[in-house]
Design a protein around this motif. Sequence first.
Motif: not given
Length: 318
Positions: A73, A194, A196
């Motif tokens: 990320t 994404q 998370r």
Amino acid sequence: MSAAARPSTRRSIVVTDDRARLTVYTDGPAHAGVTAILSHGYLMTADAWRFQARELSARGVRVIRYDQRAHGTSEPGHAALTIDRLGADLAQIIDATTPRGPIVLAGHSMGGMAALTLAARHPDLIRRRNPRIALISTACSRAQLAPGHHPLHWVKAAVRASYSYPLCWMPPAADVVRRRLPSRHPWSLLPEAQHRDDVPPPGRQALRRTPTGQIAELWKSLRTYTTADQLHALDALADRVEIITGAVDDWIPLSQTRELARQLPGARVHEPVAGAGHRLPTDRVGHAKVTQVLSAMAEAALRASESTSSTCLRGAPA
């Protein structure tokens, strides 16, 4: 070092000088006596250190892991994707997360090259922080397609070339293919995905957000990288530097490990881990050795720090 209940992983961001946002994961007590900073390899994420993070933090060590730029990320930033840049990132991770106190640096594969580049390009940081450094399945010279001269090694080299060269020279076409792969495929390109959770994404998700051109840029740097004859800052550390590898590593062959040892004559070189391959921190038989070495290094760093503090207190005026 007494065992302690492991707090949950904390996720944060370090912004580099070229505005890359690097994702950092912290385990263990916030005010531990020693911090281990772990740098992962090519096409992996900070999850590569899950075994070591769990064990070290349970022993009371503060553990810093991070996704390398353009991996997991973390963002690629604006600078060129090179091993030199990864070394600069590591320096900024150290300064941002652990500005003081004893540290253990561990780098696996490309992460080890980042640590060596840090030593070559930022010797002042090495002299100032006097870290203990674990170099795991890594090298001071460029990545090789063929790990040796056995016929099987040349077959492996041909297979690696068959996908590495198209990636390097036709990245737009590779991106078209990657977008059509199933979402669970490790090479699928899903830039909108994404992650998370506070824990690092698994290694199979290392490249979900990374265009092929950036992967190729870093691979080209790996193919030209060297820190040979540039590691004088590590001479004073002597056996604070430890070299670990797997006996059947087919990415960083033993010949490159021996060359690294020649460059660092004071380093402690461990016997290659029998039956272990390249991904030593997660290897079925090798991960325990990595954890054992890092635990011992953290213990030694803490003892040295406590001894220094005790000496300073005894020498202080009444």
